[in-house]
Each structure stands twice: as C-alpha cells, then as structure tokens.
Design a protein around this motif. Structure first.
Motif, short mmCIF file in Angstrom:
data_model
loop_
_atom_site.label_atom_id
_atom_site.label_comp_id
_atom_site.label_asym_id
_atom_site.label_seq_id
_atom_site.Cartn_x
_atom_site.Cartn_y
_atom_site.Cartn_z
N SER A 75 0.94 -0.93 0.13
CA SER A 75 0.00 -0.18 -0.52
C SER A 75 1.15 1.09 0.08
O SER A 75 0.63 2.03 -0.79
N ALA A 76 1.94 0.92 0.92
CA ALA A 76 2.88 2.96 0.79
C ALA A 76 3.57 2.56 -0.73
O ALA A 76 3.35 3.58 -0.91
N SER A 77 3.44 1.90 -1.34
CA SER A 77 4.21 1.54 -2.81
C SER A 77 3.32 2.65 -3.65
O SER A 77 4.05 3.38 -4.25
N ARG A 78 1.92 1.44 -2.96
CA ARG A 78 1.25 2.89 -4.06
C ARG A 78 0.95 4.00 -3.43
O ARG A 78 0.86 4.19 -4.98
N ARG A 79 0.66 4.19 -2.54
CA ARG A 79 0.56 5.66 -2.47
C ARG A 79 2.05 6.31 -2.42
O ARG A 79 1.90 7.34 -3.31
N TYR A 80 3.26 5.91 -2.67
CA TYR A 80 4.35 6.78 -3.46
C TYR A 80 4.47 7.05 -4.38
O TYR A 80 4.42 8.29 -5.93
N GLU A 81 3.88 6.41 -5.47
CA GLU A 81 4.06 6.24 -7.02
C GLU A 81 2.61 7.09 -7.25
O GLU A 81 3.19 8.46 -7.92
N GLN A 82 1.65 7.29 -6.37
CA GLN A 82 0.36 8.12 -6.65
C GLN A 82 1.17 10.09 -6.90
O GLN A 82 0.83 10.41 -6.62
N TYR A 83 1.82 9.92 -5.37
CA TYR A 83 2.45 11.01 -5.04
C TYR A 83 3.53 11.62 -6.01
O TYR A 83 3.54 12.84 -5.94
N VAL A 84 4.60 10.80 -6.56
CA VAL A 84 5.14 11.17 -7.64
C VAL A 84 4.66 11.93 -8.28
O VAL A 84 4.75 12.77 -9.00
N THR A 85 3.33 10.88 -8.96
CA THR A 85 2.71 11.08 -10.34
C THR A 85 2.48 12.57 -10.50
O THR A 85 2.84 13.40 -11.27
N VAL A 99 13.35 14.69 -10.68
CA VAL A 99 12.21 14.03 -9.33
C VAL A 99 12.06 13.49 -10.64
O VAL A 99 12.13 12.10 -9.74
N SER A 100 11.61 11.99 -11.23
CA SER A 100 11.45 10.97 -11.40
C SER A 100 12.71 10.07 -11.78
O SER A 100 12.97 8.78 -11.21
N GLN A 101 13.78 10.15 -11.89
CA GLN A 101 15.06 9.72 -11.80
C GLN A 101 15.74 9.63 -10.31
O GLN A 101 15.12 7.82 -9.75
N LYS A 102 14.90 10.49 -8.96
CA LYS A 102 14.91 10.09 -7.87
C LYS A 102 14.13 9.59 -7.15
O LYS A 102 14.40 8.75 -6.04
N ALA A 103 12.91 9.55 -7.86
CA ALA A 103 11.81 8.21 -7.56
C ALA A 103 11.75 7.12 -8.14
O ALA A 103 11.48 6.27 -7.10
N HIS A 104 12.36 7.10 -9.08
CA HIS A 104 12.39 5.28 -9.94
C HIS A 104 14.23 5.05 -8.86
O HIS A 104 13.06 3.97 -8.50
N VAL A 105 14.74 5.36 -8.20
CA VAL A 105 15.68 5.15 -7.30
C VAL A 105 15.36 4.48 -5.68
O VAL A 105 15.17 3.39 -5.54
N ILE A 106 13.86 5.42 -5.15
CA ILE A 106 13.26 5.56 -4.02
C ILE A 106 12.06 4.57 -4.53
O ILE A 106 12.13 3.54 -4.08
N LYS A 107 11.34 3.88 -5.56
CA LYS A 107 10.16 3.04 -5.93
C LYS A 107 11.17 1.77 -6.25
O LYS A 107 11.30 0.72 -5.90
N ALA A 108 12.77 1.81 -6.53
CA ALA A 108 13.52 0.01 -6.67
C ALA A 108 13.83 -0.12 -4.86
O ALA A 108 13.88 -1.45 -5.28
N VAL A 109 14.15 0.49 -4.68
CA VAL A 109 14.66 0.13 -3.22
C VAL A 109 13.48 -0.58 -2.35
O VAL A 109 13.18 -1.37 -1.66
#
Length: 160
Positions: A75-85, A99-109
C-alpha cells in the motif's frame, strides 16, 4: 589395497559426539510434507522454536501480523507512486526528469524490500505446517482488509 589384516578394535569413537543428548534442547523438526504437528516446530529460524501452546499461539499471531504488514508495504508503494505522479504534474517540464530519476531509485528500493519480504513469507509457508499456512492466509486477509482499499484483489497474488 587389502586392509582386512589391520586391527581396528583399539580405535575409540566415544569422543565423536554421537553419545547421549541428555542435556541438549530438541532439534527443529523439518517437514517436507504437509502436517498439523507442531512438535519441535521451528519457523524459518532456529531461534524461533515452538516449545509450548502459548508459544505457538504467539507465533501464529506474529505470522498474521507479519503477513498483514506485507500488505502495508504494498500500500505504501502504491501511495508513493501516486505522490510522485501528482508531484511531477505540478513542476516545470525541465525539472521532471530529475524528480523522475530520484523517484525511480526510491521505487526500486521499495520494490527490493517488497520482494525480499515476499520471499520471507514464502519461507513461512514452506514450513508445510497447516497452522502456519492458515496464519499466512489470515494475515493476508487482515492486511488486505486494512490496507488494500485502493487496489484490486487479483493484482500480485504470486510471491510478490
């Protein structure tokens, strides 16, 4: 080479550790077939050794909580993706790449944590113990009930 003429009667084997296990703790019971038996059940780790009914109940509740927490991570992963979008929509186009590159690294973690967690849950299930398996199922139910309000039930029903 023929060794039949050699006398081995004087060789002692008493110091090899095969003797009485008197004071030692019972070993973990490893099952490769489905069972309901909880005698000497160890859950994933040697130190998570079930020795009593109270210990079993506490462990089953812990498995329910651990499994429900997996749904919280999803759920936290989905919320983070919504936040980034949403964040990317409100910034100038030239800054979106950063922003997209930083978000991609965080999503990978987050994805790596989620994958590791999923395989740990799989190991819980692979105790082949019916009680532990039921606890994983109940934990999935509880986790989805509490954290799965913005997702489809059929999404990601595999290991991760």
């Amino acid at each position: 080479m023929d060794h039949s003429h050699m006398d081995h009667s004087g060789m002692g084997h008493g110091d090899m550790g095969h003797g009485d296990m008197g004071g030692e703790m019972p070993m973990c019971n490893m099952n490769m077939l489905f069972t309901w038996d909880t005698t000497n059940l160890c859950i994933v780790f040697k130190w998570w050794h079930i020795r009593s009914t109270g210990g079993l109940l506490f462990s089953l509740l812990a498995v329910v909580a651990l499994t429900a927490a997996y749904e919280a991570i999803r759920s936290a992963s989905r919320r983070y993706e919504q936040y980034v979008t949403k964040k990317a929509e409100g910034i100038p186009r030239r800054n979106q790449v950063e922003v997209s590159q930083k978000a991609h690294v965080i999503k990978a973690v987050i994805y790596a944590v989620q994958t590791f967690y999923a395989f740990m849950l799989m190991l819980l299930f692979m105790t082949y113990n019916g009680w532990v398996m039921l606890a994983v199922g109940v934990g999935s139910f509880v986790g989805y009930l509490v954290f799965g309000n913005n997702t489809s039930a059929t999404k990601d029903s595999a290991c991760h």
